[in-house]
Design a protein around this motif. Structure first.
Motif, PDB file in Angstrom:
ATOM      1  N   GLN A   1       3.936  -1.299   7.210  1.00 54.90           N
ATOM      2  CA  GLN A   1       5.055  -1.633   6.270  1.00 54.90           C
ATOM      3  C   GLN A   1       4.705  -1.714   4.859  1.00 54.90           C
ATOM      4  O   GLN A   1       5.567  -1.325   4.159  1.00 54.90           O
ATOM      5  N   THR A   2       3.820  -2.916   4.693  1.00 56.36           N
ATOM      6  CA  THR A   2       3.590  -3.071   3.239  1.00 56.36           C
ATOM      7  C   THR A   2       3.060  -1.826   2.483  1.00 56.36           C
ATOM      8  O   THR A   2       3.524  -1.740   1.379  1.00 56.36           O
ATOM      9  N   VAL A   3       2.163  -1.039   3.036  1.00 60.12           N
ATOM     10  CA  VAL A   3       1.779   0.168   2.474  1.00 60.12           C
ATOM     11  C   VAL A   3       2.853   0.910   2.108  1.00 60.12           C
ATOM     12  O   VAL A   3       2.920   1.727   0.933  1.00 60.12           O
ATOM     13  N   ILE A   4       3.887   1.261   3.150  1.00 60.89           N
ATOM     14  CA  ILE A   4       5.034   2.240   2.972  1.00 60.89           C
ATOM     15  C   ILE A   4       5.809   1.726   1.637  1.00 60.89           C
ATOM     16  O   ILE A   4       6.312   2.359   0.823  1.00 60.89           O
ATOM     17  N   ILE A   5       6.182   0.263   1.576  1.00 65.90           N
ATOM     18  CA  ILE A   5       6.844  -0.469   0.660  1.00 65.90           C
ATOM     19  C   ILE A   5       6.315  -0.164  -0.890  1.00 65.90           C
ATOM     20  O   ILE A   5       7.037   0.259  -1.664  1.00 65.90           O
TER      21      ILE A   5
ATOM     22  N   TRP B   1       6.180   2.517  -5.938  1.00 66.24           N
ATOM     23  CA  TRP B   1       5.481   3.502  -7.100  1.00 66.24           C
ATOM     24  C   TRP B   1       6.323   4.798  -7.261  1.00 66.24           C
ATOM     25  O   TRP B   1       6.297   5.133  -8.474  1.00 66.24           O
ATOM     26  N   VAL B   2       6.576   5.405  -6.377  1.00 62.64           N
ATOM     27  CA  VAL B   2       7.544   6.556  -6.627  1.00 62.64           C
ATOM     28  C   VAL B   2       8.741   6.304  -7.291  1.00 62.64           C
ATOM     29  O   VAL B   2       9.021   7.071  -8.205  1.00 62.64           O
TER      30      VAL B   2
END
Length: 723
Positions: A710-714, A719-720
């Motif tokens: 979840q941290t990576v997805i957030i 960034w996007v």
């Protein structure tokens, strides 16, 4: 008009007035003239507590104790009539007794057995809607009493004369004959009230009627109307009579049956055996309608308990025992506007203790040990019964076992129902502790049993022994003796109230003991052992849920039926799991007793579980895990031999379950039978080979992975968005 309450000894009587304060009047056993004690109450109340016994003296006469009360309440007069009478005329009993004495002194002696004089208890409640309700109720009880008395005397006389040529004579009163006599008497009373109003145009006379004809411990009930007859135990209350009413909405309804209301009377008739620790109560509708059902059950059961305890210890009712008066006044206080009448009666068996052994081979335990509990003093031991012998109507079919402590017989009643009769052996006469434990065993067995004895005939409705022990009069859907007791505990049945013998009456089980099974089949495979331990454990758990420890679980006390079911027997060592001082070292085989019975360590479910685990070990290996000396030595640590289990390829999970259940420290053992059976289950080995899900084996790693993802997805979404 004053209430007339009579206690009669026979048909030909003279009235003798007694004051209202005459409580505890006793009618003696040896009556030489036709007399009666009549209580003519000059005020609106009457109360009495009296014993009534047979006019014909015998070695073990049955004594009836009665407590009754009647009052007019808020009405202008008391329309109730009560009658208590020993209705077989004394002159007949005296004549047969005289003839018996003459014959016994002659060359050809005869043994004449004359039954105790039947006790007739009647309660009639005049219907207020008719013009003379009091006269109606009095006429009913006088007519019924006269007809029953004359018919019983004629029946007994015919039997006596028909057997004059035989060497052994026995006068008995058949249930069907007595039921027919009662029906005829009630029909005659109905004719007396009905036909004058139908053909002579006199004012109608109507009355209810509730009656009990007690012949020994055999009770004939007959009833019409809306009074009630209860069967009262220490913790149970059963309504035996039907309420003859037509209900209209939520009101109490209209009376649908009464003496004098129609040409054909609707009469309910029952016949049953009164058992020990049971009494009967009759009351008018003015009482039970105005007392809450739960309160009434509590008061009746409490009064019955007091009565049983007093009769067992003192053989008389305690001073100031006026249960009927208390209940009647309770209804009056709660707003009853009707007459209030109630009768309680209980049977107390008295034994002849003058001779330690009589001609029947019965021994009085008190003749050898005066320290035995007072509860024991009215009992005798049936010793060395043989096939064909009879006791209390049960015939010995075969001898199951005779040990140093008890004798066990297969018996049948008159209807060929099978039972097991167990009595103490002659060697236990001086062992007061064992005899008291024997009585305690019956009490525990009855408390765990859900049904009463089978094979008792009834008239016009289900046998009262099949009724549920509640305040309703709905019959139980499960018949007696149907095998529907799924608890796995041996079913105990009440013994007749008039018995003077000490014995247990239990169900008869066709099968074998677990001891016989082990000797023939051990060592067993683990699945067969698991099946047996599950059945045993579930049975023992029934006792634990009733706050009882068995404390003597061993193969000899476990029966296997032909269908494969398990029956746990012998509650002689059972005691409360709540009272810490109630446990003691077992009397039987010490190889199955937990080590804490020889120390001050607490006893509980884990103690019975230890015995179950010993049985499991013996089933698997054919040998015992510990010697009796090791169990009795509190300093010695118990180590279960595991080598015999490994040689039998017992799964490790089952071995570990047994090792824990057999641990010397009670705190280490299982504290629940279900937990032990779950761990012992051999199927745990198969399940252990399947890969365990990661969420179960390492849940922390799973949640860390989810959080990292979840941290990576957030971070990627931020960034996007920012770019």
């Amino acid at each position: 008009m004053n209430t007339i309450l009579e206690i009669r000894k026979n048909k030909n009587y003279k009235g003798t007035h007694k004051s209202q304060q005459d409580h505890g009047h006793e009618l003696g056993a040896n009556v030489t003239t036709d007399t009666v004690t009549g209580l003519d109450v000059q005020s609106h109340t009457a109360s009495q507590s009296s014993p009534i016994e047979s006019s014909h003296p015998r070695a073990d006469s049955a004594l009836w104790w009665l407590d009754f009360f009647t009052m007019k309440g808020r009405k202008a007069e008391n329309q109730d009539s009560l009658l208590i009478t020993t209705c077989l005329p004394y002159h007949f009993l005296a004549s047969t007794s005289t003839k018996s004495d003459d014959l016994n002194h002659g060359d050809s002696a005869k043994n004449i057995s004359v039954p105790p004089a039947p006790l007739l208890v009647l309660m009639a409640d005049g219907v207020s809607a008719c013009q003379f309700p009091k006269q109606a109720s009095q006429l009913v009880i006088n007519t019924v009493a006269e007809k029953i008395t004359l018919a019983l005397a004629k029946l007994a006389q015919v039997q006596y004369e028909s057997q004059e040529q035989s060497q052994a004579m026995s006068i008995s009163l058949d249930d069907d004959q007595v039921a027919s006599i009662i029906r005829t008497a009630v029909d005659k009373a109905n004719d007396v009230l009905y036909f004058p109003q139908a053909y002579q145009r006199v004012p109608p006379l109507l009355s209810t009627l509730s009656g009990l004809l007690c012949i020994g411990d055999r009770i004939h009930l007959f009833h019409t109307g809306d009074s009630r007859i209860y069967r009262v135990g220490i913790d149970s209350l059963t309504v035996l009579s039907d309420d003859h009413r037509i209900h209209r909405g939520e009101d109490k309804g209209a009376l649908s049956a009464a003496i004098g209301a129609d040409r054909q009377i609707e009469l309910q008739q029952l016949v049953f055996t009164l058992h020990q620790d049971e009494c009967l109560a009759i009351m008018t509708d003015g009482i039970y309608e105005h007392i809450d059902a739960i309160e009434l059950e509590f008061e009746l059961c409490s009064a019955a308990t007091t009565m049983f305890q007093a009769l067992a210890t003192m053989h008389k009712l305690p001073a100031g025992f006026h249960a009927s008066q208390t209940i009647c006044k309770h209804a009056f206080t709660d707003g009853s506007h009707d007459n209030l009448s109630m009768i309680m009666l209980s049977m107390n068996a008295m034994s002849n203790q003058s001779d330690p052994a009589d001609s029947s081979g019965v021994v009085d335990p008190l003749a050898s040990d005066s320290a035995t509990s007072q509860d024991m003093h009215r009992y005798r031991l049936p010793t060395d019964l043989e096939v064909g012998d009879s006791i209390d109507g049960f015939t010995v079919i075969s001898i199951i076992a005779r040990t140093a402590r008890s004798h066990v017989y297969w018996v049948q009643d008159e209807d060929h129902n099978d039972f097991v009769l167990k009595s103490p052996s002659l060697d236990t006469i001086a062992d007061g502790h064992y005899l008291r434990d024997f009585l305690q065993e019956r009490k525990i067995g009855l408390s765990l049993s859900k049904y009463r004895r089978a094979g008792e005939s009834a008239y016009n409705q289900a046998d009262p022994n099949l009724l549920q022990t509640t305040g309703s009069n709905q019959s139980s859907p499960h018949p007696m003796g149907s095998g529907l007791n799924t608890s796995g505990l041996l079913r105990y049945y009440p013994v007749p109230a008039s018995t003077t013998y000490l014995y247990h009456l239990t169900e008869y089980i066709e099968g074998e003991s677990l001891r016989d099974f082990i000797e023939r089949n051990a060592p067993c495979d683990v699945w067969q052992t698991y099946d047996l331990l599950t059945k045993i454990g579930m049975t023992v758990r029934v006792m634990h849920r009733n706050y009882l420890l068995h404390q003597d679980i061993k193969p000899e006390n476990i029966l296997l039926t032909k269908s494969g079911a398990v029956k746990l027997i012998d509650f002689g060592s059972a005691s409360s799991s709540i009272l810490k001082d109630s446990t003691r070292p077992p009397n039987g085989d010490l190889h199955y007793a937990a080590p804490e019975y020889y120390t001050d360590a607490p006893k509980g479910v884990h103690s019975d579980l230890f015995s179950i685990a010993v049985i499991g070990y013996e089933l698997l290996t054919g040998q015992l895990p510990f010697g009796s000396q090791a169990l009795m030595n509190p300093q010695q640590a118990l180590v279960m031999p595991a080598q015999p289990l490994r040689q039998r390829n017992v799964p490790p999970v089952s071995q570990q379950a047994l090792m824990r259940a057999l641990h010397s420290n009670p705190n280490v053992r299982y504290q629940a039978i279900g937990e032990f059976l779950q761990d012992f289950n051999p199927d745990n080995r198969a399940r252990s080979r399947d890969p365990e899900p990661l969420i179960k084996s390492n849940p922390l790693l799973v949640w860390h992975g989810i959080c990292f993802t979840q941290t990576v997805i957030i971070v990627l979404l931020l960034w996007v968005y920012l770019s």
